[in-house]
Design an enzyme around this catalytic site. Structure first.
Site, mmCIF file in Angstrom:
data_model
loop_
_atom_site.group_PDB
_atom_site.id
_atom_site.type_symbol
_atom_site.label_atom_id
_atom_site.label_comp_id
_atom_site.label_asym_id
_atom_site.label_seq_id
_atom_site.Cartn_x
_atom_site.Cartn_y
_atom_site.Cartn_z
ATOM 1 N N CYS A 61 2.621 16.624 4.358
ATOM 2 C CA CYS A 61 2.057 15.732 3.331
ATOM 3 C C CYS A 61 0.577 16.075 3.134
ATOM 4 O O CYS A 61 -0.175 16.193 4.104
ATOM 5 C CB CYS A 61 2.215 14.271 3.766
ATOM 6 S SG CYS A 61 1.368 13.107 2.682
ATOM 7 N N ARG A 92 -1.250 -18.617 -10.963
ATOM 8 C CA ARG A 92 -0.974 -18.015 -9.655
ATOM 9 C C ARG A 92 -2.198 -17.521 -8.886
ATOM 10 O O ARG A 92 -2.085 -17.181 -7.720
ATOM 11 C CB ARG A 92 -0.004 -16.843 -9.829
ATOM 12 C CG ARG A 92 -0.613 -15.686 -10.604
ATOM 13 C CD ARG A 92 0.430 -14.704 -11.080
ATOM 14 N NE ARG A 92 -0.182 -13.566 -11.736
ATOM 15 C CZ ARG A 92 -0.713 -13.570 -12.957
ATOM 16 N NH1 ARG A 92 -0.716 -14.698 -13.657
ATOM 17 N NH2 ARG A 92 -1.245 -12.490 -13.465
ATOM 18 N N CYS A 103 3.807 9.951 1.233
ATOM 19 C CA CYS A 103 5.092 10.374 1.821
ATOM 20 C C CYS A 103 6.243 9.595 1.174
ATOM 21 O O CYS A 103 7.296 10.156 0.899
ATOM 22 C CB CYS A 103 5.152 10.068 3.313
ATOM 23 S SG CYS A 103 4.035 10.969 4.364
ATOM 24 N N CYS A 126 3.143 -7.282 -14.384
ATOM 25 C CA CYS A 126 3.170 -8.751 -14.441
ATOM 26 C C CYS A 126 2.950 -9.242 -15.860
ATOM 27 O O CYS A 126 3.339 -10.343 -16.214
ATOM 28 C CB CYS A 126 2.112 -9.338 -13.532
ATOM 29 S SG CYS A 126 2.401 -8.950 -11.814
ATOM 30 N N ASP A 165 -3.348 -3.453 -9.028
ATOM 31 C CA ASP A 165 -2.214 -3.612 -9.936
ATOM 32 C C ASP A 165 -1.698 -2.281 -10.483
ATOM 33 O O ASP A 165 -0.995 -2.264 -11.482
ATOM 34 C CB ASP A 165 -2.585 -4.555 -11.090
ATOM 35 C CG ASP A 165 -3.718 -3.998 -11.933
ATOM 36 O OD1 ASP A 165 -4.234 -2.909 -11.615
ATOM 37 O OD2 ASP A 165 -4.093 -4.647 -12.927
ATOM 38 N N ASN A 166 -2.091 -1.159 -9.835
ATOM 39 C CA ASN A 166 -1.575 0.123 -10.336
ATOM 40 C C ASN A 166 -1.598 1.179 -9.236
ATOM 41 O O ASN A 166 -2.274 1.026 -8.212
ATOM 42 C CB ASN A 166 -2.395 0.577 -11.556
ATOM 43 C CG ASN A 166 -3.822 0.906 -11.191
ATOM 44 O OD1 ASN A 166 -4.112 1.996 -10.723
ATOM 45 N ND2 ASN A 166 -4.733 -0.053 -11.379
ATOM 46 N N PHE A 167 -0.831 2.249 -9.454
ATOM 47 C CA PHE A 167 -0.678 3.263 -8.411
ATOM 48 C C PHE A 167 -1.803 4.291 -8.405
ATOM 49 O O PHE A 167 -1.986 4.985 -7.403
ATOM 50 C CB PHE A 167 0.685 3.952 -8.520
ATOM 51 C CG PHE A 167 1.787 3.110 -7.963
ATOM 52 C CD1 PHE A 167 1.949 2.980 -6.588
ATOM 53 C CD2 PHE A 167 2.660 2.424 -8.788
ATOM 54 C CE1 PHE A 167 2.943 2.184 -6.046
ATOM 55 C CE2 PHE A 167 3.668 1.625 -8.264
ATOM 56 C CZ PHE A 167 3.806 1.502 -6.891
ATOM 57 N N VAL A 221 -13.368 -0.027 -9.346
ATOM 58 C CA VAL A 221 -13.310 0.810 -8.152
ATOM 59 C C VAL A 221 -12.609 2.135 -8.407
ATOM 60 O O VAL A 221 -11.489 2.171 -8.907
ATOM 61 C CB VAL A 221 -12.584 0.068 -7.010
ATOM 62 C CG1 VAL A 221 -12.453 0.970 -5.797
ATOM 63 C CG2 VAL A 221 -13.334 -1.187 -6.645
ATOM 64 N N ARG A 237 -6.057 -24.602 16.030
ATOM 65 C CA ARG A 237 -4.614 -24.431 15.903
ATOM 66 C C ARG A 237 -4.217 -22.956 15.958
ATOM 67 O O ARG A 237 -3.167 -22.593 16.451
ATOM 68 C CB ARG A 237 -4.116 -25.049 14.599
ATOM 69 C CG ARG A 237 -4.379 -26.523 14.484
ATOM 70 C CD ARG A 237 -3.802 -27.300 15.667
ATOM 71 N NE ARG A 237 -3.920 -28.736 15.500
ATOM 72 C CZ ARG A 237 -4.959 -29.468 15.903
ATOM 73 N NH1 ARG A 237 -5.983 -28.903 16.521
ATOM 74 N NH2 ARG A 237 -4.975 -30.766 15.700
#
Lengths: 339, 67
Positions: free
Chosen positions: A240, A66, A169, A181, A125-127, A105, A7
């Site tokens: 940058c 979820r 940037c 969350c 889940d974080n910057f 990581v 498909r």
């Protein structure tokens, strides 16, 4: 011919050629939470050649609403997420080379994982980690797809080194705090929508159909019925430090990283953000008191007891996590409650 | 003043004249956002001097971390 992908091959932008390309590609999925399990399942079903998935956490009951690869037994046994994910992914498609690691990581780990990777999927889940992924992507010229969600809101952006603006940037500085969350909740359709955006862009990259890429920053709120897609090319900065003319990849250097240390003999981990902060302790006290834990506040610090852990937050940004010597566990708690 | 924000009509007080004050009005001035005004993306440094007026079309994208 294999029936399995018939498909997908009938879908003309992919076709047999595209399928053959997908089967030769290697995707690294960082994070095996809601977005990571969604992306990994979609890519494994689609027949990617190799999929590497990493995460430091284990399955909890609050994940099952979820995080689509996990079942009750995984939560009962507190299975490491990637162990449970790998088992399920192999059952879904035994033809895919699946590499799963229980791993906290950071820079060194990604440098080792990145060999021969064609695409990085953000399911973190974080910057802190996203800015590291962003610099790695630029250093090794590997595209990555940012995705995030909270509540009924979601956002995604595809970063192509040398072409699009990078996350640095767009953000200029690393966002600190913010809702997560675990503080603002999340509904699964918001996850699925981000996964749909991320994996569709991933398929376009894997079949090398670059003209089909969205080229816009997309965000939506499913509950409020909002949808926004805006062109951000103008925000690409020549100077940058991550993607400009003379990049220094600042987030790969030691100084700019969130630092952790196990405090000797105290069953405590200290987490120190890269820059001094001025935490609004009163506001945090309000947010955290809604989490079911016990909050106490004085002018210098905030103490937050949740189950068997106690988080002590200082105004300058430092956080002590009492009740564990495990850095990965401490980081999980830190990002869960503080973003 | 009436603005179209993320597709919705929103009434805001007339004393709000710049993008910065609009973000402050919504309590999101501390958040990392990207703002598009009448389909033109704004540099972050220009929020303070960029004025807004009645019927402007504004898109606000908020960077979140969860996943």
């Amino acid at each position: 011919m294999s029936e399995r992908y018939s498909r997908q091959e009938l879908f003309s932008p992919i076709g047999k050629d595209g399928q053959s390309k997908i089967s030769r590609k290697h995707v690294l999925v960082i994070g095996a939470g809601a977005l990571g399990t969604g992306s990994a399942e979609a890519l494994v079903r689609a027949g990617v050649g190799k999929l590497t998935i990493v995460d430091r956490d284990y399955v909890e009951w609050s994940n099952l609403q979820r995080q689509q690869l996990y079942v009750e037994e995984d939560a009962k046994q507190r299975m490491p997420k990637t162990v449970a994910a790998e088992k399920r992914l192999r059952m879904i498609n035994s033809e895919v080379d699946i590499q799963a690691s229980v791993l906290d990581v950071s820079v060194e780990e990604i440098e080792q994982l990145i060999d021969e990777v064609d695409l990085i999927m953000d399911a973190t889940d974080n910057f802190d980690i996203r800015m590291i992924i962003n610099d790695i992507s630029q250093k090794y010229q590997i595209p990555w797809i940012y995705g995030a969600c909270v509540g009924s809101y979601g956002i995604s952006h595809t970063i192509l080194p040398g072409e699009t603006p990078c996350l640095h940037c767009l953000l200029e500085t690393v966002p600190m705090g913010g809702v997560t969350c675990d503080t603002a909740g999340i509904i699964s359709p918001a996850v699925q929508m981000v996964v749909a955006y991320q994996t569709t862009e991933a398929m376009k990259l894997l079949v090398e159909d670059y003209h089909a890429l969205r080229k816009k920053l997309v965000s939506f709120d499913l509950w409020k019925n909002h949808h926004t897609a805006i062109g951000v090319d103008k925000l690409k900065k020549e100077d940058c430090s991550s993607c400009g003319q003379s990049p220094t990849y600042p987030f790969l250097s030691f100084e700019n990283r969130t630092k952790t240390a196990v405090l000797c003999g105290r069953d405590t981990v200290q987490i120190r953000p890269p820059e001094r902060m001025n935490r609004d302790l009163e506001k945090l006290a309000t947010i955290l008191s809604e989490q079911g834990g016990r909050v106490s506040l004085n002018p210098y610090l905030l103490s937050f007891q949740i189950e068997k852990h106690r988080l002590v937050l200082f105004k300058d940004g430092r956080v002590l996590i009492h009740g564990t010597k495990d850095i990965a566990k401490a980081k999980t708690l830190y990002h869960r409650y503080l973003g | 003043m009436e603005l179209i924000i993320n597709g919705d009509k929103v009434e805001v007080p007339n004393k709000i004249t710049t993008v910065s004050s609009l973000l402050q009005h919504f309590g999101i001035n501390q958040k990392v956002v990207i703002v598009e005004l009448n389909q033109s993306i704004l540099e972050k440094g220009s929020h303070q001097e960029t004025t807004i007026s009645d019927r402007d079309k504004i898109e606000i994208v908020n960077f979140v971390g969860g996943g």
